[in-house]
Enzyme design. Structure first.
Site, short mmCIF file in Angstrom:
data_model
loop_
_atom_site.label_atom_id
_atom_site.label_comp_id
_atom_site.label_asym_id
_atom_site.label_seq_id
_atom_site.Cartn_x
_atom_site.Cartn_y
_atom_site.Cartn_z
N SER A 46 0.94 -1.26 0.07
CA SER A 46 -0.09 0.15 -0.01
C SER A 46 0.96 1.13 -0.01
O SER A 46 2.30 1.12 0.37
CB SER A 46 -0.94 0.09 1.16
OG SER A 46 -0.15 0.37 2.36
N LYS A 47 0.30 2.42 -0.50
CA LYS A 47 1.06 3.57 -0.28
C LYS A 47 1.41 3.89 0.91
O LYS A 47 2.62 4.42 1.04
CB LYS A 47 0.16 4.75 -0.82
CG LYS A 47 0.21 5.09 -2.26
CD LYS A 47 0.41 6.38 -2.25
CE LYS A 47 1.11 6.94 -3.82
NZ LYS A 47 0.00 6.86 -5.04
#
Ligand code: GLU
Length: 498
Positions: free
Chosen positions: A265-266
């Site tokens: 994920s970011k």
């Protein structure tokens, strides 16, 4: 100690300054650092800032400071004195943007020898070409239109002021083979490899030319980099062969994947190394964690100091499969680290987090803090968990009646039991006010009164912590001291009586 050829091992961490250093960067730096130190070699820092569009100011400073904080001193590389960048080492400059003349010279040499060529195709044509290749389900690559332009055609384009780039004239026959230190033999068919742009129209090199020229001139022996670069390696090998240079060894580290597959994920990727520290992780656990992304040390020993990592690091134990990133593992390592600290050291490292939570200020006494912090040292996984876990030590609680009573206990019975505890506690001298003395005295009281353990210790614990779940009553009382313990018991009695 293993020796690689006659040369001393020299490796480099070569980040692009496109933002703060995140865990992927920290891991690549650490892999290179551990390999260098394990082999008695040298570790370089080179800033790959040739992509002007992606350049983020301040990024180089963050990279340099993060390496310094992590204890990864580099033998050669850029050094910041205020805002001035100087070079440490004999192979500089270490900023690619300061080496443009060097790349130009080598690009010209390639063109002169027929290993590279000017390409005048404009963006529109390239876009159209890519689109058609996509429709035909072909891999995107340059179609070679400018590969065989005559000298006259080139001169005419230049005279007309058409913008040009320099492309690699990738051989169309045969294969490119190399032995990757992680993956073993790898072979690519040359005809599938693109005629890579080497010099852009802004006169900056691309990564591919700069990396080969610099690794050679900086006498790098091993390139340890991410798996995403494997497919570029044949282009790099072609360049080494055109220049007549000996290529470096290669080790491509596995990609970092999310547990259960898929991309990270970011948040996981974008949190900088320093961001993790602010979230309550320790440097030691963070370095340990990133070292294990892909590396499976012999004997399954996972918890390691930096010294142990240097001693044990071996590319032969790096997995080919993607490295799974789980915050649970980081939490686990951080918990182990926290528990390995002395109470004194733990409270020292925890102090900034309690100050940030505004539970204490700089004047808060050390001895008291050591006792408070120790209450949760065995349970918390990161430093940020400490403040909420021991908040009640700093703020006397006003617990609800229903929580103070044990199971079906009547408030009157809880009052009676707490009132019996008061003189027993009062009887213990300040000097002997410790866990053992408290436990002995109160257990003796319970035994002689014949009351249930829960109906005394539960109300006592809730009176002190205000919580249904907390450390034990003797631990809290000993940390609070006699006066505060007495006062909290009296407050609970008052609450029970209302
Ligand atoms: N600048 C490249 C990157 O940041 C370096 C790759 C390499 O190590 O060769 O990914």
């Amino acid at each position: 100690m293993p020796v690689f050829g006659k040369n001393k091992v020299r490796v480099r961490f070569a980040p692009s300054p496109t933002g703060e250093m995140h865990l992927g960067g920290l891991r690549m730096a650490l892999n290179n650092y551990l390999f260098a130190k394990h082999n008695g070699g040298e570790f370089l820092l080179r800033i790959e800032d040739t992509d002007q569009a992606r350049f983020v100011p301040g990024s180089m400073r963050n990279i340099i400071e993060t390496l310094k904080w992590a204890g990864m001193d580099y033998d050669e590389g850029p050094v910041l004195n205020g805002d001035v960048v100087t070079d440490k080492g004999d192979h500089g400059p270490y900023l690619q943007s300061r080496r443009l003349d060097i790349y130009k010279k080598y690009a010209d040499e390639l063109v002169a020898n027929g290993h590279a060529y000017p390409c005048f195709c404009n963006a529109e044509r390239l876009e159209q070409m890519r689109h058609e290749q996509e429709l035909r389900k072909e891999p995107p690559r340059y179609d070679g239109l400018c590969r065989n332009l005559s000298a006259a055609e080139i001169a005419a384009k230049r005279a007309a002021g058409v913008r040009e780039v320099i492309r690699l004239k990738m051989p169309q026959e045969g294969t490119s083979k190399f032995t990757d230190l992680v993956r073993g033999e790898i072979e690519f068919e040359n005809k599938l490899i693109d005629d890579q742009v080497l010099m852009k129209s802004d006169c900056f090199p691309t990564y591919h030319l700069a990396v080969v020229v610099d690794d050679h001139l900086m006498e790098i022996t091993h390139v340890i980099r991410g798996e995403e670069w494997i497919s570029s390696t044949p282009k790099h090998l072609a360049l080494y062969s055109f220049f007549g240079w000996k290529p470096t060894e290669y080790a491509h580290m596995p990609l970092i994947l999310k547990a259960g597959g898929g991309k990270l994920s970011k948040r996981d990727l974008a949190t900088s190394a320093m961001g993790y520290i602010a979230e309550g992780y320790s440097k030691e656990a963070l370095l340990n964690f990133v070292a294990l992304l892909g590396w499976h040390p012999k004997g399954d020993k996972e918890q390691m100091t930096i010294g142990e990592m240097i001693e044990n690091f071996d590319l032969a134990q790096v997995n080919k499969a993607g490295a799974i990133f789980t915050t649970d593992k980081l939490d686990w390592l951080n918990g182990l680290y926290i528990r390995s600290l002395s109470h004194e050291e733990f409270s020292k490292q925890a102090r900034p987090f309690l100050e940030k939570a505004e539970f204490i200020d700089a004047a808060f006494p050390e001895d008291k803090l050591i006792k408070y912090a120790a209450l949760e040292q065995a349970r918390i996984k990161k430093f940020t968990e400490l403040a909420p876990a021991i908040e009640f030590m700093f703020k006397a609680p006003l617990p609800d009646k229903t929580i103070i009573c044990w199971k079906k206990q009547e408030p009157a019975n809880a009052v009676k039991n707490l009132e019996a505890v008061l003189p027993v506690i009062d009887n213990i001298s300040e000097k002997e006010f410790n866990v053992q003395a408290l436990e002995a005295a109160i257990k003796a009281l319970i035994a002689s009164a014949g009351t249930s353990v829960g109906e005394t210790l539960w109300p006592m614990r809730v009176a002190l912590s205000g919580r249904a779940a907390s450390p034990g009553p003797f631990d809290i009382a000993a940390a609070l001291g006699k006066n505060e313990t007495m006062s909290r018991l009296q407050t609970a009695i008052k609450i029970l009586r209302t």
